[in-house]
Design an enzyme around this catalytic site. Structure first.
Site, PDB file in Angstrom:
ATOM      1  CG  ASP A  61      -7.264  39.495  74.362  1.00  0.00           C
ATOM      2  OD1 ASP A  61      -7.541  38.470  74.716  1.00  0.00           O
ATOM      3  OD2 ASP A  61      -6.018  39.835  74.771  1.00  0.00           O
TER       4      ASP A  61
ATOM      5  CD  GLU B  11      -2.829  37.447  79.547  1.00  0.00           C
ATOM      6  OE1 GLU B  11      -1.931  36.932  79.049  1.00  0.00           O
ATOM      7  OE2 GLU B  11      -3.944  36.914  79.539  1.00  0.00           O
TER       8      GLU B  11
HETATM    9  C1  FRU Z   1      -5.082  38.078  76.702  1.00  0.00           C
HETATM   10  C2  FRU Z   1      -3.885  37.689  75.827  1.00  0.00           C
HETATM   11  C3  FRU Z   1      -2.954  39.097  75.825  1.00  0.00           C
HETATM   12  C4  FRU Z   1      -2.091  38.931  74.573  1.00  0.00           C
HETATM   13  C5  FRU Z   1      -3.246  38.601  73.774  1.00  0.00           C
HETATM   14  C6  FRU Z   1      -2.454  37.199  72.638  1.00  0.00           C
HETATM   15  O1  FRU Z   1      -5.962  37.305  76.537  1.00  0.00           O
HETATM   16  O2  FRU Z   1      -3.135  36.845  76.350  1.00  0.00           O
HETATM   17  O3  FRU Z   1      -2.021  39.432  76.918  1.00  0.00           O
HETATM   18  O4  FRU Z   1      -1.534  40.300  74.003  1.00  0.00           O
HETATM   19  O5  FRU Z   1      -4.131  37.588  74.641  1.00  0.00           O
HETATM   20  O6  FRU Z   1      -3.576  36.738  71.727  1.00  0.00           O
END
Ligand code: FRU
Length: 527
Positions: free
Chosen positions: A35, A217
């Site tokens: 992300d 998310e």
């Molecule tokens: C989304 C996610 C988020 C989390 C991060 C962990 O892709 O799962 O929810 O904060 O990646 O790397």
């Protein structure tokens, strides 16, 4: 933490996958990323922090990597900004410029940048088993960071409370900070308010709604004017969902509605009729219900999109992770793995009485700047017709990323197709097809090259598409391992990764089942 993964990557693999390294999309030099985090514009620079494994090429050791850019196209990677330790991984979050020094981390003259991130606590922590929100701050314009010693600042004793996006809001209660985050497994966006970024008060929650079969998310909430009208502002709530997106696996949905400083209320026109069935019981009905939701992108590879804080001129610019959790850890590149999408500017426009997002990719500016942006093929002087025939597009500068822009009156044709990364026989390649009878734009990567590294990678995705005055309008950005399609001036977007065979660089246009008029068609190198 160990660095064993990189050491295990043979030189031949490094060499073989270097040709997939994108030219105009951000990748980490030689590590894993997911992300985008903490997108913020400050002091003339766009900062891109990102979920990063500083020690390997698969997900793990989550820390915030860091890169900066002046133009959202050329990025410089910096040392890791916020590193994991024995007690916590640093999960996704946002950065704000604390202009009023509400946190006390900076001064009135030199505001601190404050990161609000998720502490994903490990076994060594007293908070083990929970995810909570924490702060780190920078007083040197984002280059180095210190964790706040009062962390965490917000806990719900929940194992899946994460991904805080914070923004400044001026309302009835004066100015304050609003946080949107998720209770991921309950498909809820939760909203909080704070005066100082340190103590937070619960406001409301939203969800489940629309696509709710996976974890929610990386939310985002922001206002936009509808068609530029200052008297008609709507709020957009982005909610990423994994799995259960329209193209399968991870994807980003959005809602349009109102926000009064406490509560987000979606417009009726932004809610889909509930499927009422699970995908297991009735896959066709569940898929049809997903088609009714609002999607940022109809392809397989655009996830965790969030927007910049403090972008200049009030622009709303997002970046997504160009990948899908279905196969992210297996992408056939190493030691770097994964990239970001192009930055995309968002606007709202009214379509059939409802406000909808449109997206424009941020591209190199003046087409006239030959060195940056050489026009290598331009056939827009005279429109021409194609009937049941194929047309080979001029090659881009070998090895370059390029953009194909076309406006086509589809006429009596049943199919108008762009065949990208094709071989000389015209069999292999990535196919982007407009189907007249179905009113759909379909991206098919089943013959795109290396698809065998994961069973879920070969795929076909379809997005509804309405012609405008009979015209199909396409901007297709092709980089070394990706195809991003912006159709009908950004109303329909599709993004897919592809890993073409060596030497498959040709692009063709095919018209079948009738005649189409090619009004304009340009191929431009983007280097
Ligand atoms: C989304 C996610 C988020 C989390 C991060 C962990 O892709 O799962 O929810 O904060 O990646 O790397």
């Amino acid at each position: 933490m160990s660095s064993c993964l990189d050491a295990a990557i043979p030189e031949t693999t490094r060499h073989a996958t270097s040709r997939f390294r994108p030219a105009i999309h951000f990748t980490a030099r030689d590590t894993w990323l997911n992300d985008p985090n903490g997108l913020v514009y400050y002091g003339g620079l766009y900062h891109l922090f990102f979920q990063n494994n500083p020690y390997g090429s698969v997900w793990g050791n989550m820390s915030w990597g860091h890169a900066t850019s002046r133009d959202l196209l050329h990025w410089t990677e910096h040392p890791v900004a916020i590193a994991c330790d024995e007690e916590e991984d640093i999960f996704s979050g946002s950065v704000v410029v604390d202009h009023g020094n509400t946190s006390g981390f900076g001064t009135a003259d030199h505001p601190a940048l404050v990161a609000i991130y998720t502490s994903a606590y490990k076994a060594a922590s007293e908070h083990h088993g929970t995810q909570a929100q924490s702060l780190a701050y920078s007083t040197d314009a984002g280059m180095t960071w210190r964790k706040y010693d009062g962390n965490p600042v917000l806990s719900r004793n929940s194992a899946h409370f994460r991904d805080p996006k914070v923004f400044r809001y001026q309302g009835e209660r004066g100015a304050g900070w609003i946080m949107v985050a998720v209770e991921a497994q309950h498909q809820k966006v939760v909203l909080y308010r704070s005066d100082d970024l340190k103590s937070w008060e619960f406001l409301s929650d939203f969800g489940p709604a629309n696509a709710d079969q996976g974890e929610w998310e990386c939310p985002d909430l922001f206002p936009l004017m509808v068609d530029g009208d200052p008297d008609n502002t709507k709020w957009v709530l982005i909610v990423n969902v994994n799995p259960g997106a329209v193209a399968g696996g991870s994807g980003g949905q959005y809602f349009v509605g109102t926000f009064d400083g406490v509560r987000f209320v979606p417009d009726a026109g932004s809610l889909a009729a509930p499927a009422g069935v699970s995908a297991l019981d009735d896959p066709a009905a569940a898929a049809a219900a997903l088609q009714q939701c609002l999607w940022l992108d109809w392809g397989r590879d655009c996830y965790a999109s969030v927007s910049f804080s403090d972008a200049p001129d009030g622009r709303r610019i997002i970046i997504g992770w160009m990948n899908n959790w279905d196969y992210a850890n297996q992408l056939p590149t190493a030691p770097w793995r994964s990239s970001m999408t192009l930055a995309r500017e968002l606007r709202l426009t009214e379509i059939n009485g409802s406000a909808r997002l449109i997206q424009q990719p941020v591209l190199p500016p003046a087409r006239a700047e030959e060195a940056v942006h050489a026009v290598i093929g331009q056939m827009d002087a005279v429109a021409f017709d194609l009937r049941d025939s194929a047309f080979r597009l001029p090659d881009a500068v070998p090895g370059s990323a390029h953009i194909i822009e076309a406006e086509i009156l589809t006429g009596s044709a049943s199919h108008v197709a762009f065949h990208l990364f094709g071989d000389s026989e015209g069999s292999a390649g990535t196919l982007l097809t407009y189907h007249a009878a179905a009113n759909q734009l379909v991206l098919d990567r089943r013959l795109s090259g290396n698809t065998g590294f994961h069973e879920k990678f070969p795929s076909v995705e379809a997005a509804p598409l309405v012609l405008e005055d009979g015209a199909l309008k396409l901007q297709i950005v092709v980089d070394h391992c990706s195809v991003e399609v912006f159709a009908q001036d950004g109303k329909v977007v599709l993004t897919d990764l592809v890993f073409p065979e060596e030497g498959h660089t040709g692009n063709r246009l095919t018209v079948s089942g009738g005649q189409a008029t090619i009004r304009t068609l340009t191929v431009t190198a983007l280097n």
